[in-house]
Scaffold this motif. Structure first.
Motif, PDB file in Angstrom:
ATOM      1  N   MET B 298      55.940  47.484  44.909  1.00 12.06           N
ATOM      2  CA  MET B 298      57.053  47.681  45.525  1.00 12.06           C
ATOM      3  C   MET B 298      58.335  48.788  45.228  1.00 12.06           C
ATOM      4  N   GLY B 299      58.159  49.419  44.307  1.00 17.86           N
ATOM      5  CA  GLY B 299      59.031  50.268  43.923  1.00 17.86           C
ATOM      6  C   GLY B 299      59.559  50.072  42.562  1.00 17.86           C
ATOM      7  N   TYR B 300      59.416  48.819  41.966  1.00 17.09           N
ATOM      8  CA  TYR B 300      60.807  48.423  40.989  1.00 17.09           C
ATOM      9  C   TYR B 300      59.768  49.062  40.031  1.00 17.09           C
ATOM     10  N   ASP B 301      60.610  49.685  39.126  1.00 16.12           N
ATOM     11  CA  ASP B 301      59.799  49.861  37.737  1.00 16.12           C
ATOM     12  C   ASP B 301      60.998  49.258  36.321  1.00 16.12           C
ATOM     13  N   PHE B 302      60.021  49.245  35.241  1.00 13.75           N
ATOM     14  CA  PHE B 302      60.259  48.013  34.448  1.00 13.75           C
ATOM     15  C   PHE B 302      59.479  48.555  32.953  1.00 13.75           C
ATOM     16  N   TYR B 303      59.986  47.798  32.021  1.00 12.15           N
ATOM     17  CA  TYR B 303      58.853  47.946  30.946  1.00 12.15           C
ATOM     18  C   TYR B 303      57.882  46.705  30.383  1.00 12.15           C
ATOM     19  N   ASP B 304      57.054  47.044  30.302  1.00 13.66           N
ATOM     20  CA  ASP B 304      56.212  46.466  30.044  1.00 13.66           C
ATOM     21  C   ASP B 304      56.408  45.607  28.091  1.00 13.66           C
ATOM     22  N   TRP B 305      56.670  44.149  28.306  1.00 14.79           N
ATOM     23  CA  TRP B 305      57.098  44.230  27.148  1.00 14.79           C
ATOM     24  C   TRP B 305      55.722  42.941  25.858  1.00 14.79           C
ATOM     25  N   GLY B 306      54.656  42.974  26.151  1.00 20.58           N
ATOM     26  CA  GLY B 306      53.842  42.241  25.990  1.00 20.58           C
ATOM     27  C   GLY B 306      52.850  42.549  26.410  1.00 20.58           C
ATOM     28  N   PRO B 307      51.719  41.001  26.111  1.00 18.63           N
ATOM     29  CA  PRO B 307      50.805  41.227  27.158  1.00 18.63           C
ATOM     30  C   PRO B 307      51.468  39.909  27.519  1.00 18.63           C
ATOM     31  N   GLY B 308      51.367  39.760  29.022  1.00 19.90           N
ATOM     32  CA  GLY B 308      51.580  38.550  30.198  1.00 19.90           C
ATOM     33  C   GLY B 308      53.768  38.267  30.312  1.00 19.90           C
ATOM     34  N   LEU B 309      54.234  39.683  30.059  1.00 12.23           N
ATOM     35  CA  LEU B 309      55.897  39.618  29.776  1.00 12.23           C
ATOM     36  C   LEU B 309      56.584  41.353  30.465  1.00 12.23           C
ATOM     37  N   ILE B 310      57.491  40.920  30.716  1.00  7.62           N
ATOM     38  CA  ILE B 310      57.986  41.976  31.446  1.00  7.62           C
ATOM     39  C   ILE B 310      59.605  42.094  31.338  1.00  7.62           C
ATOM     40  N   ARG B 311      60.200  44.043  30.781  1.00  4.52           N
ATOM     41  CA  ARG B 311      61.891  43.276  30.572  1.00  4.52           C
ATOM     42  C   ARG B 311      62.049  44.098  31.474  1.00  4.52           C
ATOM     43  N   LEU B 312      63.388  43.604  32.600  1.00 10.31           N
ATOM     44  CA  LEU B 312      64.402  44.219  33.249  1.00 10.31           C
ATOM     45  C   LEU B 312      65.702  44.165  32.759  1.00 10.31           C
ATOM     46  N   VAL B 313      66.009  45.498  33.439  1.00 13.27           N
ATOM     47  CA  VAL B 313      67.969  45.842  32.686  1.00 13.27           C
ATOM     48  C   VAL B 313      68.835  46.313  33.798  1.00 13.27           C
ATOM     49  N   THR B 314      69.559  44.920  34.231  1.00 12.36           N
ATOM     50  CA  THR B 314      70.838  46.296  35.342  1.00 12.36           C
ATOM     51  C   THR B 314      71.852  46.827  34.785  1.00 12.36           C
ATOM     52  N   SER B 315      72.166  47.449  36.006  1.00 14.40           N
ATOM     53  CA  SER B 315      73.527  48.653  35.238  1.00 14.40           C
ATOM     54  C   SER B 315      74.443  48.870  35.872  1.00 14.40           C
TER      55      SER B 315
END
Lengths: 333, 333, 333, 333
Positions: B298-315
């Motif tokens: 859907m166009g969202y980018d973020f870090y994979d933070w290990g298996p089954g885990l993602i990190r989102l940072v807002t600005s």
């Protein structure tokens, strides 16, 4: 009308435009599009494959290079008036982990194959004395003289014979290139330079210098050292964009041409007062304290460079009128 | 729509304006008018006399502070997930000359007076073991939790009893201040912090962070160390101007409020998926590989933070619409 | 009757004789006849070409080796209880110029190929995280366990695959060799060890350890680093003579056999009190405070190793009678 | 008949006896009875409260002291021919973490208050130039001259005015004391010396020098630095015993008297050939290559010290007959 330093000059409008242009969302550190173009752009400029790093200071460029070229337990030969020795707060010692600077004499802050040979021959080849690993030269020198490409090549030849690496502090390389008429390639990698601190900030940049690595096998180590020294900025695109703006359309040469021409004009007026020939954008003049005061009274600023001596530095942005009037003032002293 | 990192965000327009405004002839290094205003401006902001230094990275701010607070032969206590341990390429070891990081456990990258006591008590007081000299905490933490002023004060109290200095890595301090409602003074010097890395780049800055020194007797040493590390830029006015722009009219708080509000909105949508409470502008979500792929589709980018885990940072710069649509997408997973 | 440490024991008479024998006029530093025999004598002992350096401490041997094997910006993997981590005052950080120790878990201070793999896999391969360069293992370990030659070879295999160097801290290597029955060659270079700190002082020496370099191309750098660290003694013949005395007629093995046998005798008496199997010359026993006091009342000295735990170390010079009576005392607790 | 170096001489029999005497079971490191007597014994010798550390080399003594007296970002003033500059493989840079040596000129390796003033005045007081923190002088100097107590006091006075610490490299202090007739107290702490490398090895010791700290508040840091540099030997009693043997019954003075007397006898014979006055136990003679060869042919060994120059060093153990015959040989050249 400040002639203190080319660092005092503003940044060129094209550099600010490039920064504004880079002000978009992108990947952090040096993963962005601008940083990604650096290696290619500088390889094109030099006519050989290089690795290019943006850094924010000449000290960082110099010392990251030297740390990669000289282990902690060896020495770097340089002129006793070299910027790395007298004006970087001991940064080479910090970045290398304690390597030694061996200081050479020489007119106008230039070293020669003779002074290099003499210094090396004086070092006993044993574990008690610190063995040399690298040579660092500054072009243009701290006194505004230049090394021509042939001189760099001669130094590099000695370096090669003795197993030493060669670094060039090119804080004012643009001025040396313009002045010598030598090509960038002849002046650097073709002569035998291993790593170059390519100065832009004194020449119209805002806060981006470049470290150019010709021995590309050292680049990965330098990338790590840059991070480790706190010099990997999180929004690197603003530095990469500045580097690109400076080389785009040869802005770096254009700016240096202006500065050099101003320096020549002032040199003509200064005549016998000059301590060194004016080959780049720095002038060292013999003036009495009274004469210095008179110039200051007319609105000109500059460094006192010891008793009876002043330093003037021209930059990309000074107006012809200011140069003409200062030239007249000097001639009239 | 990138939620990779607040470092990926552009700089705030006011910061660019301040840079353009500073683009005049002035004295080099930090002798210019803008740099000259820093100590006063930050002293006003903190409500006490401080010494303030512009630097270009949080790593430089952290490590210049730590080098002044910890001799080469002693140790710094920090969380095992602290940025200085895991993401600065060993810079603390470089700047301090080999000081050791003693790593503490703790939920959400927070350390407590208990973990500090336990770590200190385990160190024999002799010349064989490295004795601690300082504590470093990150606020907000690397997992988006915050220390409240009272928690900082409790840690500082233990530090004081044990003769340890206290450093705060405030790369996202603005987010912590907004979230906690605590005052800047209460959160820092009044609690007992000795030196603060005050982050601006993740919060709308371009390339200027600030190092705030509350133990002002350390400032002269830090000034020298900054130069020696290649971090004294020759046109410092462009960094000072950024610092001033960020605190002028509380832009730093305004930007952090926006980022935090966005994070809260996303947190609400994420519900049970959250690994940690969302107290600043970072979210850690449990998602399957398929769900992550769907979001990326859907166009969202973020870090994979290990298996089954993602990190989102807002600005500071994300639009409400983007946040709303991402919130909806998360809720709909 | 001290069981504090094998460092507390006197030097073997043959070592003193060798010192007296070396007390003649000779060339300074390591230009003397005794030092000149080291490479040959140790090459014979190991059955391969080595470079051997006398040094006065295990810390110097360990850290000179590690500095040659790991650049300042990389990391060394070791057990969290390794001597280099807990008992050398941060010397690895000093000698390497700030390299990091990555600490692994493991029973009895042993690391395994699994813990190495896990630690390496957790390090992201980028400039932000410190990349590993070397592994250091201690044999016998700090808890008196040994690595067998096959275990060393397995670790070396992983090291090789990952491009890591392998260092062995052999402060008690003699005890491990005697205990394992493995040959010195199998335990070291044939397994894949690059550099070995070969301990003699705990094993009857006076103040000479040896650093054995199997990757002989590193030896010249190590020679310089030894000098630079103040470890090139001006009358080196007294250290070389000690090294030679220890390997002459296998004195090092004889001494270790005695110490190990004593430890086994005590272990038999200790039975269930043992925390670890006794494979070398160290015993860790569970005793109550009262029991410890009772032993001390009978004239035995030893370390308290945490609550309810004591450490006993046997050495080359303890008399059978002392061992027998201590064994009886332990059995009678 | 070797006149290469006093390091080539054997150890005095009393030193070996002391080592044999210390060969008992005791506490490791410096927790033993001999080490425990050092502070007291040296405080008595100097007539003031000192902290005394055994170390195995003069380089270690020098550099541990300098590291405590000079932070990494400052400089040490010394003669350009000082041992710390030319013969310690860059150890000061290693121990201090990159501090700079500022090199002064001066006849016979002596510096003066004038050369110190000149060097200090040439350093701009800003963050760009490395500011001095300490002075190091060698007594007797590398060319066998001595500083008298009054000269040390004059240098210390300048040091004090400028906020600099004062270190003395006393590798041959015994020779200087005997030669000058000044007391040990007048020559050191009463003159204003902060730390002293007290040499014994060139003067009949085996492998123990002493580092004497007059500013006792620095001693704890030095103790940690000694361990961290791998210089805390595990059987320290053998070093402490050597130190004690050397000062017991003024053996250090007796040995130096012998060496100085031999040097004077040779000096008399050398006459006009001497490059420097002979004030301690070193002689620098002008001889042709043929003359040098002739002396060697007669069985005398010595250093070539550049073209047409040789160095002879006398020691505690040379027989009168050897001195007489060498004197005759020199006179007959």
């Amino acid at each position: 009308m400040r002639f203190f330093s080319d660092n005092a000059a503003p940044a060129h409008p094209k550099v600010l435009e490039a920064i504004a242009e880079a002000n978009r969302l992108d990947v952090a550190y040096d993963g962005d599009a601008w940083s990604g173009r650096l290696d290619g752009a500088f390889s094109d400029l030099f006519g050989t494959q290089v690795r290019a790093f943006w850094v924010t200071t000449g000290t960082a460029a110099n010392c990251l290079a030297l740390a990669a070229l000289c282990p902690p337990y060896r020495a770097i030969l340089c002129h006793k008036d070299a910027h790395i020795e007298v004006d970087e707060a001991g940064a080479p010692g910090f970045f290398t982990g304690g390597a030694k600077l061996v200081l050479l004499d020489g007119e106008g802050a230039k070293i020669t194959t003779d002074t290099i040979d003499e210094a090396c021959d004086a070092i006993r080849d044993d574990v008690h004395q610190v063995q040399p690993a690298a040579i660092s030269i500054t072009n243009a020198t701290e006194y505004g003289l230049i090394y021509r490409a042939s001189e760099v090549a001669a130094i590099a030849e000695v370096a090669k014979q003795r197993g030493l690496a060669l670094h060039m502090d090119g804080a004012r390389l643009a001025n040396a290139i313009v002045s010598s008429g030598d090509s960038l390639a002849d002046m650097t990698w073709r002569a035998g330079v291993d790593a170059l601190s390519f100065g832009f900030v004194k020449n119209g940049g805002l806060n981006a210098e470049a470290l150019i690595v010709f021995r590309t096998e050292l680049a990965d180590e330098i990338a790590v050292r840059r991070k480790r020294a706190g010099h990997l900025l999180s929004k690197g695109r603003f530095l990469a964009a500045q580097n690109l703006a400076m080389i785009d359309g040869d802005l770096w040469l254009e700016n240096a041409r202006t500065a050099n021409a101003s320096a020549r004009a002032l040199a003509k007026a200064a005549g016998e007062r000059l301590v060194y020939p004016v080959e780049a954008n720095e002038l060292f003049l013999r003036v009495t304290a009274g004469e210095a005061e008179r110039l200051r009274g007319m609105g000109y600023d500059f460094y006192d460079w010891g008793p009876g001596l002043i330093r003037l530095v021209t930059s990309w942005e000074q107006q012809d009128a200011a140069i003409d009037s200062l030239a007249a003032a000097i001639a009239a002293l």
